[in-house]
Design a protein around this motif. Structure first.
Motif, PDB file in Angstrom:
ATOM      1  N   MET A  38       0.937  -1.174   0.185  1.00 42.32           N
ATOM      2  CA  MET A  38      -0.088  -0.215   0.108  1.00 42.32           C
ATOM      3  C   MET A  38       0.952   1.115   0.007  1.00 42.32           C
ATOM      4  O   MET A  38       1.665   1.443   0.755  1.00 42.32           O
ATOM      5  CB  MET A  38      -0.901  -0.331   1.112  1.00 42.32           C
ATOM      6  CG  MET A  38      -1.892   0.972   1.198  1.00 42.32           C
ATOM      7  SD  MET A  38      -3.228   0.300  -0.078  1.00 42.32           S
ATOM      8  CE  MET A  38      -3.821  -1.193   0.333  1.00 42.32           C
ATOM      9  N   ASP A  39       0.262   2.185  -0.669  1.00 44.22           N
ATOM     10  CA  ASP A  39       1.348   3.428  -0.877  1.00 44.22           C
ATOM     11  C   ASP A  39       1.177   4.307   0.255  1.00 44.22           C
ATOM     12  O   ASP A  39       2.130   4.969   0.922  1.00 44.22           O
ATOM     13  CB  ASP A  39       0.874   4.128  -2.346  1.00 44.22           C
ATOM     14  CG  ASP A  39       1.335   3.260  -3.471  1.00 44.22           C
ATOM     15  OD1 ASP A  39       2.599   3.162  -3.656  1.00 44.22           O
ATOM     16  OD2 ASP A  39       0.420   2.793  -4.203  1.00 44.22           O
ATOM     17  N   PHE A  40      -0.218   4.575   0.657  1.00 45.97           N
ATOM     18  CA  PHE A  40      -0.622   5.400   1.887  1.00 45.97           C
ATOM     19  C   PHE A  40      -1.346   4.687   2.775  1.00 45.97           C
ATOM     20  O   PHE A  40      -2.360   3.929   2.259  1.00 45.97           O
ATOM     21  CB  PHE A  40      -1.116   6.783   1.507  1.00 45.97           C
ATOM     22  CG  PHE A  40      -0.283   7.712   0.568  1.00 45.97           C
ATOM     23  CD1 PHE A  40       0.308   8.631   1.405  1.00 45.97           C
ATOM     24  CD2 PHE A  40      -0.042   7.629  -0.873  1.00 45.97           C
ATOM     25  CE1 PHE A  40       1.407   9.472   0.745  1.00 45.97           C
ATOM     26  CE2 PHE A  40       0.836   8.550  -1.685  1.00 45.97           C
ATOM     27  CZ  PHE A  40       1.426   9.513  -0.636  1.00 45.97           C
ATOM     28  N   LYS A  60       5.582   5.629  15.889  1.00 42.84           N
ATOM     29  CA  LYS A  60       6.931   6.404  15.841  1.00 42.84           C
ATOM     30  C   LYS A  60       8.056   5.531  15.695  1.00 42.84           C
ATOM     31  O   LYS A  60       9.067   5.813  15.399  1.00 42.84           O
ATOM     32  CB  LYS A  60       6.990   7.752  16.618  1.00 42.84           C
ATOM     33  CG  LYS A  60       6.296   8.852  16.399  1.00 42.84           C
ATOM     34  CD  LYS A  60       6.311  10.045  17.471  1.00 42.84           C
ATOM     35  CE  LYS A  60       5.168  10.957  17.180  1.00 42.84           C
ATOM     36  NZ  LYS A  60       5.234  11.937  18.311  1.00 42.84           N
ATOM     37  N   GLY A  61       7.878   4.311  16.565  1.00 44.69           N
ATOM     38  CA  GLY A  61       8.884   3.324  16.792  1.00 44.69           C
ATOM     39  C   GLY A  61       8.587   2.177  15.775  1.00 44.69           C
ATOM     40  O   GLY A  61       9.616   1.149  15.784  1.00 44.69           O
ATOM     41  N   SER A  70      -0.105   8.285   7.156  1.00 41.82           N
ATOM     42  CA  SER A  70      -0.867   9.474   7.152  1.00 41.82           C
ATOM     43  C   SER A  70      -1.532   9.751   7.949  1.00 41.82           C
ATOM     44  O   SER A  70      -2.388   9.027   8.384  1.00 41.82           O
ATOM     45  CB  SER A  70      -1.670   9.622   5.518  1.00 41.82           C
ATOM     46  OG  SER A  70      -2.188  10.994   5.549  1.00 41.82           O
ATOM     47  N   ALA A  71      -1.504  11.078   8.675  1.00 41.52           N
ATOM     48  CA  ALA A  71      -2.622  11.589   9.733  1.00 41.52           C
ATOM     49  C   ALA A  71      -3.774  12.434   8.849  1.00 41.52           C
ATOM     50  O   ALA A  71      -3.548  12.960   7.803  1.00 41.52           O
ATOM     51  CB  ALA A  71      -1.670  12.427  10.462  1.00 41.52           C
ATOM     52  N   GLU A  95       3.767  13.488  13.538  1.00 42.21           N
ATOM     53  CA  GLU A  95       5.105  13.385  12.759  1.00 42.21           C
ATOM     54  C   GLU A  95       4.992  12.322  11.813  1.00 42.21           C
ATOM     55  O   GLU A  95       5.801  11.490  11.712  1.00 42.21           O
ATOM     56  CB  GLU A  95       6.219  13.101  13.862  1.00 42.21           C
ATOM     57  CG  GLU A  95       6.465  14.112  14.788  1.00 42.21           C
ATOM     58  CD  GLU A  95       7.681  13.750  15.868  1.00 42.21           C
ATOM     59  OE1 GLU A  95       8.222  12.995  15.555  1.00 42.21           O
ATOM     60  OE2 GLU A  95       7.468  14.424  16.969  1.00 42.21           O
ATOM     61  N   THR A  96       4.048  12.141  10.926  1.00 45.39           N
ATOM     62  CA  THR A  96       3.822  11.342   9.799  1.00 45.39           C
ATOM     63  C   THR A  96       4.203  12.000   8.518  1.00 45.39           C
ATOM     64  O   THR A  96       4.401  13.088   8.403  1.00 45.39           O
ATOM     65  CB  THR A  96       2.353  11.016   9.832  1.00 45.39           C
ATOM     66  OG1 THR A  96       1.674  12.067   9.491  1.00 45.39           O
ATOM     67  CG2 THR A  96       1.632  10.346  10.898  1.00 45.39           C
ATOM     68  N   PRO A  97       4.861  11.192   7.725  1.00 47.84           N
ATOM     69  CA  PRO A  97       5.442  11.510   6.417  1.00 47.84           C
ATOM     70  C   PRO A  97       4.112  12.243   5.516  1.00 47.84           C
ATOM     71  O   PRO A  97       4.644  12.869   4.353  1.00 47.84           O
ATOM     72  CB  PRO A  97       6.146  10.413   5.678  1.00 47.84           C
ATOM     73  CG  PRO A  97       5.335   9.338   6.414  1.00 47.84           C
ATOM     74  CD  PRO A  97       5.058   9.703   7.745  1.00 47.84           C
TER      75      PRO A  97
END
Length: 529
Positions: A38-40, A60-61, A70-71, A95-97
């Motif tokens: 899955m991409d996102f 985060k870990g 994604s948030a 802190e998501t990309p």
């Protein structure tokens, strides 16, 4: 064309009725979706509840190999500056990309839900995205109610996309949030959006996010891809609020296998079946056996003519190879079955059965007789294998029942019932007489039988009953109706299903339990040999 797949099972999917996941469940699913390619993966709305905050903190870990986490959140509140808005701050804290925010496309929602002016809505869309843009690698804008908004006020609806572009959105996902748009309405709307982006000089990707309230979400998604949408948002198994979202387990194989597009998930599409089942198991929901591609019945063949044709050339009755998506072909045994079905099962079970073997006629005759009594073997293949072996003279009974008694006592109305089962059985002439208490008559009978057999067959200790189903076959007789019992069992290596039928529910349960234990003992004997 390369397609991005965006999964929102952990957010939109959990809005489905009776669909609940713990934080640990969500992390397991995230890892599986990453393996699928899955991409996102939309993890949730960090500003909405403590569970989502905990999920993003734990993630985060966790290192993902391919997927971008994604948030999800909304545009800023009109009264708050972007840098002071709690929702936007929560998105950054995750802190998501990737970040996905939604905004209003439909003027009715601007007036009635947000209660602000149309121009104010345009302002908060651009402000919100522009504030987030420097802090995130991927910024996605979900145009909520886009298709309804377009039909009601197309110029304003397009203007909201223009503001999202100015704010820095790299992908514009067109959402059919109410799920009422039909396929024939999709093409002119998407073509106008493409024209609008050209006029704006924008290179933003177009995505589509369909809901299934009109039973057209999969069709709308595929149509969107055919029109140039390069991102598809949906959920595994189609879970979502009301009637659900676009079902990625149907959309993905159609896009990859039938439309010929490329995607990372195409490299791992054989994990689609296992991913579908994992999510059902963690959500404690039944598998939809009739689901395309990943359902147990998706490649199941029952009629004798169909079976014969499939054995010669599977393409005669299968639109793709089942193993492509991780599924398997199943040949069902029923009263419609001919010798082709039985022969297929014989090969599967490793039995040396020829078409002219006298046992063949015996098997088919017994099958029809038993199904006339209410037995069904489509979901109880272990019982059918035992039936075949008995007809061929192969040992399938490892003990003999001498008798059993089940007592259910209710001493006080405010206390649980006390259930006891007593059983007499023999193994090679040695009789055992045992009794056990249980949580209900079937559990007590199961425990008593195992207690009697365990000294003869120690490996029964690793077997467990995992599911028990009862179906009334003839409701017109009320409480005197015949019932069919299905029992699912497993050990460390295998899972199997057995069946029993009787007017007496305890008798039917015994039949299924007896087959379950005999099947386990038969497997163990074969391993020794």
């Amino acid at each position: 064309m390369n397609i991005e797949f965006y999964d929102t099972t952990l957010r939109d999917g959990t809005q489905a009725e009776n669909f609940n996941l713990s934080v640990d469940d969500k992390i397991k699913i995230t890892k599986q979706l990453d393996k699928l390619g899955m991409d996102f993966i939309e993890g949730g709305w960090p500003g909405s509840n403590p569970q989502s905050v905990e999920y993003f903190e734990k993630m985060k870990g966790v290192e993902l190999n391919h997927a971008h986490l994604s948030a999800f959140g909304a545009t800023r509140h009109f009264q708050n500056p972007a840098d002071k808005d709690p929702n936007l701050q929560a998105l950054l804290a995750a802190e998501t990309p990737a970040i996905t925010i939604f905004g209003k496309s439909w003027d009715i929602h601007v007036h009635d839900a947000l209660r602000i002016e149309l121009a104010d809505n345009l302002l908060i869309i651009e402000d919100s995205l522009a504030f987030l843009r420097p802090h995130v690698k991927h910024l996605i804008y979900d145009a909520e109610h886009f298709f309804d908004g377009f039909k009601n006020n197309r110029e304003y609806c397009l203007a909201t996309l223009g503001q999202a572009i100015k704010g820095g959105a790299e992908t514009l996902a067109l959402c059919d949030t109410n799920g009422g748009t039909l396929p024939h309405e999709i093409p002119p709307i998407i073509e106008r959006v493409k024209q609008f982006l050209e006029e704006q000089g924008s290179t933003a990707r177009i995505g589509i996010h369909p809901h299934n309230d009109s039973e057209t979400a999969v069709a709308n998604a595929l149509l969107g891809v055919s029109l140039g949408c390069t991102q598809v948002q949906g959920t595994i198994n189609g879970y979502g609020e009301r009637c659900g979202n676009g079902n990625l387990t149907s959309i993905i194989p159609a896009v990859i296998c039938k439309m010929g597009h490329e995607a990372e998930v195409g490299k791992h599409i054989d994990k689609l079946y296992s991913t579908s089942r994992l999510i059902n198991e963690l959500a404690n929901l039944p598998h939809n056996r009739y689901q395309p591609y990943v359902g147990e019945s998706a490649f199941a063949h029952k009629g004798g003519i169909h079976v014969s044709a499939v054995q010669r050339n599977p393409m005669t009755y299968e639109h793709i190879v089942p193993e492509k998506v991780g599924n398997i072909r199943r040949i069902l045994i029923s009263d419609q079955a001919g010798k082709s079905n039985v022969m297929h099962k014989a090969v599967k079970y490793g039995l040396n059965l020829k078409a002219d073997d006298p046992a063949m006629a015996k098997i088919v005759h017994e099958l029809k007789e038993l199904e006339n009594q209410g037995f069904q073997y489509e979901g109880a293949e272990a019982s059918f294998e035992l039936l075949m072996r008995r007809a061929m003279g192969i040992k399938t009974r490892f003990f003999t029942l001498e008798g059993f008694r089940v007592m259910n006592n209710k001493y006080r109305m405010d206390a649980a019932s006390l259930t006891e089962a007593t059983i007499r059985l023999s193994v090679d002439g040695q009789e055992e007489h045992t009794a056990s208490l249980g949580d209900g008559p079937v559990n007590a009978l199961d425990k008593s039988m195992r207690k009697a057999l365990i000294r003869f067959y120690p490996r029964l200790a690793e077997m467990e009953l995992i599911d028990y189903k009862v179906r009334v076959l003839s409701g017109q007789y009320g409480t005197g109706a015949k019932v069919r019992v299905l029992v699912d069992s497993r050990d460390a290596e295998t899972q199997w299903s057995t069946v029993g039928v009787s007017f007496n529910i305890i008798e039917a349960s015994w039949q299924a339990l007896e087959d379950a234990v005999n099947y386990k003992l038969m497997k163990d004997t074969q391993e020794k040999e």
